[in-house]
Design a protein around this motif. Structure first.
Motif, mmCIF file in Angstrom:
data_model
loop_
_atom_site.group_PDB
_atom_site.id
_atom_site.type_symbol
_atom_site.label_atom_id
_atom_site.label_comp_id
_atom_site.label_asym_id
_atom_site.label_seq_id
_atom_site.Cartn_x
_atom_site.Cartn_y
_atom_site.Cartn_z
ATOM 1 N N ASN A 1 -7.600 3.034 -35.652
ATOM 2 C CA ASN A 1 -8.767 3.846 -35.299
ATOM 3 C C ASN A 1 -9.587 3.020 -34.313
ATOM 4 O O ASN A 1 -10.225 2.041 -34.696
ATOM 5 C CB ASN A 1 -9.593 4.175 -36.537
ATOM 6 N N VAL A 2 -9.569 3.407 -33.056
ATOM 7 C CA VAL A 2 -10.203 2.612 -32.002
ATOM 8 C C VAL A 2 -11.558 3.188 -31.594
ATOM 9 O O VAL A 2 -12.134 2.775 -30.582
ATOM 10 C CB VAL A 2 -9.283 2.479 -30.768
ATOM 11 N N ALA A 3 -12.071 4.130 -32.369
ATOM 12 C CA ALA A 3 -13.410 4.662 -32.093
ATOM 13 C C ALA A 3 -14.455 3.575 -32.283
ATOM 14 O O ALA A 3 -14.342 2.728 -33.175
ATOM 15 C CB ALA A 3 -13.712 5.840 -33.008
ATOM 16 N N VAL B 1 -12.752 2.984 -27.791
ATOM 17 C CA VAL B 1 -13.255 4.209 -27.179
ATOM 18 C C VAL B 1 -14.672 4.439 -27.696
ATOM 19 O O VAL B 1 -14.886 4.615 -28.893
ATOM 20 C CB VAL B 1 -12.352 5.416 -27.521
ATOM 21 N N ASP B 2 -15.634 4.431 -26.767
ATOM 22 C CA ASP B 2 -17.055 4.534 -27.130
ATOM 23 C C ASP B 2 -17.429 5.988 -27.425
ATOM 24 O O ASP B 2 -17.297 6.863 -26.572
ATOM 25 C CB ASP B 2 -17.901 3.987 -25.977
ATOM 26 N N HIS B 3 -17.926 6.230 -28.649
ATOM 27 C CA HIS B 3 -18.342 7.567 -29.073
ATOM 28 C C HIS B 3 -19.852 7.649 -29.287
ATOM 29 O O HIS B 3 -20.333 8.606 -29.904
ATOM 30 C CB HIS B 3 -17.640 7.948 -30.375
ATOM 31 N N ILE C 1 -25.039 10.633 -30.762
ATOM 32 C CA ILE C 1 -26.426 10.966 -30.405
ATOM 33 C C ILE C 1 -26.585 12.476 -30.267
ATOM 34 O O ILE C 1 -27.568 13.060 -30.744
ATOM 35 C CB ILE C 1 -26.831 10.244 -29.108
ATOM 36 N N ASP C 2 -25.608 13.128 -29.634
ATOM 37 C CA ASP C 2 -25.662 14.592 -29.496
ATOM 38 C C ASP C 2 -25.668 15.268 -30.866
ATOM 39 O O ASP C 2 -26.428 16.223 -31.099
ATOM 40 C CB ASP C 2 -24.472 15.085 -28.676
ATOM 41 N N ASP C 3 -24.837 14.788 -31.781
ATOM 42 C CA ASP C 3 -24.789 15.374 -33.119
ATOM 43 C C ASP C 3 -26.107 15.181 -33.861
ATOM 44 O O ASP C 3 -26.601 16.097 -34.533
ATOM 45 C CB ASP C 3 -23.653 14.746 -33.931
#
Length: 293
Positions: free
Chosen positions: A205-207, A276-278, A283-285
């Motif tokens: 999991n690379v998030a 991978v930058d989430h 922030i949107d959520d």
């Protein structure tokens, strides 16, 4: 176990060599996990869950005059409940305790330093195995446990116990192998092998989510307390409305009422070196969670 261990009807359904096949699948999966997650320095044991694994270790350590006890930091609540009883107040217990160390706290995202843990701790790696903290975990642990249904995304109903042979005796590990043989059934083993063989499967999991400090329309702020780079972010939140709780379930989030913590998680499959930058999507959520629409 021999074929007579199964009732005749079940022999017809599963075959007379069921247990032989389970043992074969277990060895296949053990080899795949060792190679994929670079666990060559460990003996790998397959069990049903982290909690069952900790109960096994507690029993075996006690046989070897070692007590398994909670470390000082906070832990996953069910594990705290299992091990919350005080350690017997005698000299052997005081001098030979082995702490459970939760590598990444599931409610705050605080990372516990594993340096110096070798030979002195059992690591709950539920939220570090198969993440960006994987290298730190396998470098600094003597024993760690991790489920295969979380960040590894391999199968439900399986967890691993990884033990460094140089830190624990052959007797201890052979006893653990006896436990392993009684807890794993065929279906999750086959599911795990099929998952790892699939061409689209990726092991990590690379998030990644960075620190967040978000002003809200009501004058409040949401500030994450979790470490940067984890695949989830944690926020202290005293209360949430029923509508907010409903929205959280739709955005891969959880609210832990006992800890007054909101956790928003992300999952992206990849190789260990990727990230991978989430942060933006989290922030949107959060903005939607506190919007009036």
């Amino acid at each position: 176990m021999d074929p007579s261990s199964l009732a005749p009807a079940l022999q017809q359904q599963h075959g007379e060599h069921y247990y032989r096949e389970v043992n074969r699948l277990r060895e296949v999966l053990r080899d795949k996990l060792t190679t994929t997650y670079r666990l060559e320095g460990y003996d790998i044991f397959l069990v049903q869950s982290v909690r069952i694994g900790l109960a096994m270790l507690s029993h075996l350590l006690h046989k070897h005059n070692l007590s398994l006890q909670l470390g000082e930091q906070r832990h996953y609540q069910p594990i705290e409940l299992l091990f919350s009883h005080p350690v017997p107040n005698d000299a052997s217990a005081q001098n030979s305790g082995v702490n459970i160390v939760t590598h990444v706290n599931p409610y705050t995202g605080v990372i516990d330093d594993l340096e110096g843990c070798e030979g002195k701790a059992v690591v709950d790696a539920s939220h570090s195995f198969a993440t960006g903290l994987h290298d730190e975990l396998i470098t600094n642990s003597s024993i760690f446990l991790a489920p295969l249904h979380k960040h590894a995304s391999v199968a439900v109903g399986l967890a691993i116990i990884a033990v460094r042979p140089e830190h624990y005796s052959c007797l201890f590990r052979s006893e653990l192998r006896l436990f392993e043989g009684s807890t794993v059934s065929q279906r999750p083993l086959q599911e795990a092998i099929d998952t790892m063989d699939a061409p689209t499967w990726r092991p990590y999991n690379v998030a990644s989510i960075e620190k967040i400090d978000l002003p809200l329309t009501n004058g409040l702020r949401l500030t994450s307390v979790s470490a940067s780079g984890l695949p989830f972010a944690c926020f202290p939140v005293a209360t949430l409305s029923e509508e907010q709780l409903r929205k959280i379930k739709q955005m891969d989030g959880s609210y832990f009422e006992h800890a007054h913590t909101l956790r928003i998680s992300r999952s992206t499959r990849g190789k260990c070196s990727q990230q991978v930058d989430h942060t933006g999507s989290v922030i949107d959520d959060l903005a939607r969670l506190w919007s009036q629409k």
